[in-house]
Design a protein around this motif. Structure first.
Motif, PDB file in Angstrom:
ATOM      1  N   VAL A   1      55.474  44.727   8.104  1.00 14.71           N
ATOM      2  CA  VAL A   1      56.268  43.461   7.938  1.00 14.71           C
ATOM      3  C   VAL A   1      57.883  43.750   8.380  1.00 14.71           C
ATOM      4  O   VAL A   1      58.601  43.657   8.524  1.00 14.71           O
ATOM      5  CB  VAL A   1      56.091  43.232   5.872  1.00 14.71           C
ATOM      6  CG1 VAL A   1      57.869  42.504   5.490  1.00 14.71           C
ATOM      7  CG2 VAL A   1      55.121  43.134   5.464  1.00 14.71           C
ATOM      8  N   GLY A   2      57.747  45.379   8.290  1.00 15.98           N
ATOM      9  CA  GLY A   2      59.399  46.215   8.958  1.00 15.98           C
ATOM     10  C   GLY A   2      59.020  45.670  10.186  1.00 15.98           C
ATOM     11  O   GLY A   2      60.533  45.733  10.745  1.00 15.98           O
ATOM     12  N   ALA A   3      58.008  46.504  10.709  1.00 19.97           N
ATOM     13  CA  ALA A   3      57.922  45.684  12.625  1.00 19.97           C
ATOM     14  C   ALA A   3      58.689  44.438  12.580  1.00 19.97           C
ATOM     15  O   ALA A   3      59.459  44.069  13.731  1.00 19.97           O
ATOM     16  CB  ALA A   3      56.231  46.297  13.225  1.00 19.97           C
ATOM     17  N   ALA A   4      57.444  43.275  12.267  1.00 18.87           N
ATOM     18  CA  ALA A   4      58.575  42.190  12.391  1.00 18.87           C
ATOM     19  C   ALA A   4      59.445  41.589  12.135  1.00 18.87           C
ATOM     20  O   ALA A   4      60.361  40.990  12.567  1.00 18.87           O
ATOM     21  CB  ALA A   4      57.085  41.318  10.849  1.00 18.87           C
ATOM     22  N   ILE A   5      60.462  42.956  10.757  1.00 19.31           N
ATOM     23  CA  ILE A   5      61.599  42.507  11.111  1.00 19.31           C
ATOM     24  C   ILE A   5      62.480  42.431  11.234  1.00 19.31           C
ATOM     25  O   ILE A   5      63.980  42.359  12.245  1.00 19.31           O
ATOM     26  CB  ILE A   5      62.082  43.016   9.408  1.00 19.31           C
ATOM     27  CG1 ILE A   5      61.845  42.450   7.775  1.00 19.31           C
ATOM     28  CG2 ILE A   5      63.596  42.789   9.051  1.00 19.31           C
ATOM     29  CD1 ILE A   5      61.563  42.639   6.659  1.00 19.31           C
ATOM     30  N   LEU A   6      61.804  44.077  12.297  1.00 15.99           N
ATOM     31  CA  LEU A   6      62.820  44.588  13.408  1.00 15.99           C
ATOM     32  C   LEU A   6      62.816  43.943  14.626  1.00 15.99           C
ATOM     33  O   LEU A   6      63.667  43.691  15.482  1.00 15.99           O
ATOM     34  CB  LEU A   6      62.311  46.455  13.449  1.00 15.99           C
ATOM     35  CG  LEU A   6      62.952  47.099  12.553  1.00 15.99           C
ATOM     36  CD1 LEU A   6      62.598  48.524  13.005  1.00 15.99           C
ATOM     37  CD2 LEU A   6      64.448  47.264  11.943  1.00 15.99           C
ATOM     38  N   VAL A   7      61.741  43.006  14.851  1.00 15.08           N
ATOM     39  CA  VAL A   7      61.403  42.541  16.205  1.00 15.08           C
ATOM     40  C   VAL A   7      62.559  41.180  16.325  1.00 15.08           C
ATOM     41  O   VAL A   7      63.490  40.901  16.932  1.00 15.08           O
ATOM     42  CB  VAL A   7      59.961  42.272  16.266  1.00 15.08           C
ATOM     43  CG1 VAL A   7      59.797  41.407  17.704  1.00 15.08           C
ATOM     44  CG2 VAL A   7      58.933  43.730  17.252  1.00 15.08           C
TER      45      VAL A   7
ATOM     46  N   TRP B   1      68.702  45.126   6.152  1.00 11.78           N
ATOM     47  CA  TRP B   1      68.752  46.517   5.558  1.00 11.78           C
ATOM     48  C   TRP B   1      68.585  45.438   4.212  1.00 11.78           C
ATOM     49  O   TRP B   1      66.986  45.878   3.236  1.00 11.78           O
ATOM     50  CB  TRP B   1      70.177  46.868   5.233  1.00 11.78           C
ATOM     51  CG  TRP B   1      70.899  47.358   6.485  1.00 11.78           C
ATOM     52  CD1 TRP B   1      71.254  47.348   7.591  1.00 11.78           C
ATOM     53  CD2 TRP B   1      72.112  48.146   5.643  1.00 11.78           C
ATOM     54  NE1 TRP B   1      71.698  48.085   8.205  1.00 11.78           N
ATOM     55  CE2 TRP B   1      72.784  49.101   7.268  1.00 11.78           C
ATOM     56  CE3 TRP B   1      72.983  48.827   4.582  1.00 11.78           C
ATOM     57  CZ2 TRP B   1      73.640  49.925   7.626  1.00 11.78           C
ATOM     58  CZ3 TRP B   1      73.293  50.000   4.989  1.00 11.78           C
ATOM     59  CH2 TRP B   1      73.942  50.041   6.220  1.00 11.78           C
ATOM     60  N   TYR B   2      68.297  44.157   3.659  1.00 14.87           N
ATOM     61  CA  TYR B   2      67.936  43.535   2.551  1.00 14.87           C
ATOM     62  C   TYR B   2      66.801  43.423   3.065  1.00 14.87           C
ATOM     63  O   TYR B   2      65.674  43.427   1.772  1.00 14.87           O
ATOM     64  CB  TYR B   2      69.004  42.372   2.030  1.00 14.87           C
ATOM     65  CG  TYR B   2      70.471  42.938   1.862  1.00 14.87           C
ATOM     66  CD1 TYR B   2      70.264  43.586   0.091  1.00 14.87           C
ATOM     67  CD2 TYR B   2      71.757  42.754   2.391  1.00 14.87           C
ATOM     68  CE1 TYR B   2      71.750  43.821  -0.396  1.00 14.87           C
ATOM     69  CE2 TYR B   2      72.858  43.229   1.414  1.00 14.87           C
ATOM     70  CZ  TYR B   2      72.865  43.567   0.175  1.00 14.87           C
ATOM     71  OH  TYR B   2      74.086  43.321  -0.064  1.00 14.87           O
ATOM     72  N   LEU B   3      66.438  42.830   4.250  1.00 12.58           N
ATOM     73  CA  LEU B   3      64.926  42.510   4.456  1.00 12.58           C
ATOM     74  C   LEU B   3      63.783  43.816   4.628  1.00 12.58           C
ATOM     75  O   LEU B   3      63.305  43.576   3.781  1.00 12.58           O
ATOM     76  CB  LEU B   3      64.262  41.792   5.396  1.00 12.58           C
ATOM     77  CG  LEU B   3      65.535  40.147   5.723  1.00 12.58           C
ATOM     78  CD1 LEU B   3      65.136  39.787   6.732  1.00 12.58           C
ATOM     79  CD2 LEU B   3      65.037  39.620   4.121  1.00 12.58           C
TER      80      LEU B   3
END
Lengths: 186, 105
Positions: free
Chosen positions: A107-113, B11-13
């Motif tokens: 999920v973190g990678a998806a958000i950052l991409v 940040w929130y996400l």
């Protein structure tokens, strides 16, 4: 600057509370850690100008749901610390955190991409003028576009209450005896 | 590196992702049904947080309306779930989530 400080403080509350829920072996401590997390989320709601939801978060979650949890814990007397060695699935205890890290990574990678590709249309849609603008806007949305769903939630709550009363009720002794006398199998 | 200028929705996400992962881990690791319910609440809160973050980013109140409905459903879910837990634990006080497999085919 103050925003960043609030964000970091509230995030620490959220994450420490969540870790407490997972790691505390005593269910009462876990429930109290849950309160910390819920308050942290409420602080985030306030800083994102969702004032009504922040109030509801404190009243419903911290006030009602956690009290319900504590009530059940006390009622059943399961507030003893869990014995961690008698775990039936020892392997899952080690694989679980792995899955958690995997979910976070994915999920973190998806958000950052997606960060660079997110199209922000406008920030003007939310009315922030006046001290009760958020409540008014939410009420307008809730009672116009979503009024049918809102009415359905009341049906849902009634069903939940009736179902729980039926589940938690002790079987009526007199009624059962009368049934057995009449030859009706319950 | 995330810009340190101000608090962006990213940040929130990311915080919501971390909270969701912690809740997920909790459901997998803990076997006490009550604590598993609490971890489900953690995951619901993570989703609520990201809903509100998106609502603010796109300037659309509907995200917050959805969070309202999620709150109602979470309350109903806890009520029914705790009713089931009470009904089971009253009979077997030391039951954990893996003992409740009587309906397994």
């Amino acid at each position: 600057m103050i925003e960043i400080i609030v964000f970091i403080a509230a995030s620490l509350m959220v994450l420490v509370g969540a870790l407490g829920v997972i790691l505390r072996t005593n269910p009462v401590h876990a429930a109290l850690s849950l309160v910390l997390t819920l308050f942290g989320v409420a602080v985030h709601f306030v800083s994102m100008e969702a004032h009504f939801l922040a109030a509801v978060q404190v009243i419903v979650y911290a006030g009602a749901i956690v009290v319900l949890f504590l009530f059940v814990i006390m009622l059943l007397g399961v507030d003893k610390a869990e014995d961690l060695r008698t775990e039936p699935m020892l392997r899952q205890r080690y694989l679980g955190p792995l899955v958690g890290v995997g979910v976070l990574g994915l999920v973190g990678a998806a958000i950052l991409v997606a960060r660079s590709r997110t199209i922000v249309k406008s920030v003007e849609g939310l009315d922030t003028v006046g001290h009760d603008a958020n409540v008014k806007q939410l009420a307008r949305s809730l009672f116009s576009d979503y009024v049918f769903a809102f009415e359905l939630t009341s049906v849902l709550l009634v069903i939940a209450v009736v179902g729980t009363v039926l589940l938690a009720r002790r079987p009526n002794k007199g009624l059962q005896a009368a049934r057995e006398k009449a030859g009706v199998s319950s | 590196m995330i810009a340190v200028a101000n608090v962006t929705p990213t940040w929130y996400l990311l915080l919501a992702a971390a909270l969701f992962a912690l809740g997920c881990t909790g459901v997998l690791v803990r076997r006490n049904p009550l604590v598993m319910f609490m971890c489900i609440e953690l995951m619901l809160n993570a989703v609520n947080l990201s809903f509100v973050a998106f609502s603010r980013t796109y300037g659309d109140i509907k995200g917050q309306t959805t969070v309202f409905f999620v709150l109602v459903v979470a309350a109903a879910e806890v009520v029914v779930g705790l009713g089931i837990v009470v009904a089971i634990l009253r009979r077997r006080p030391s039951a954990n989530a893996d003992d409740i497999a009587e309906l397994k085919g």
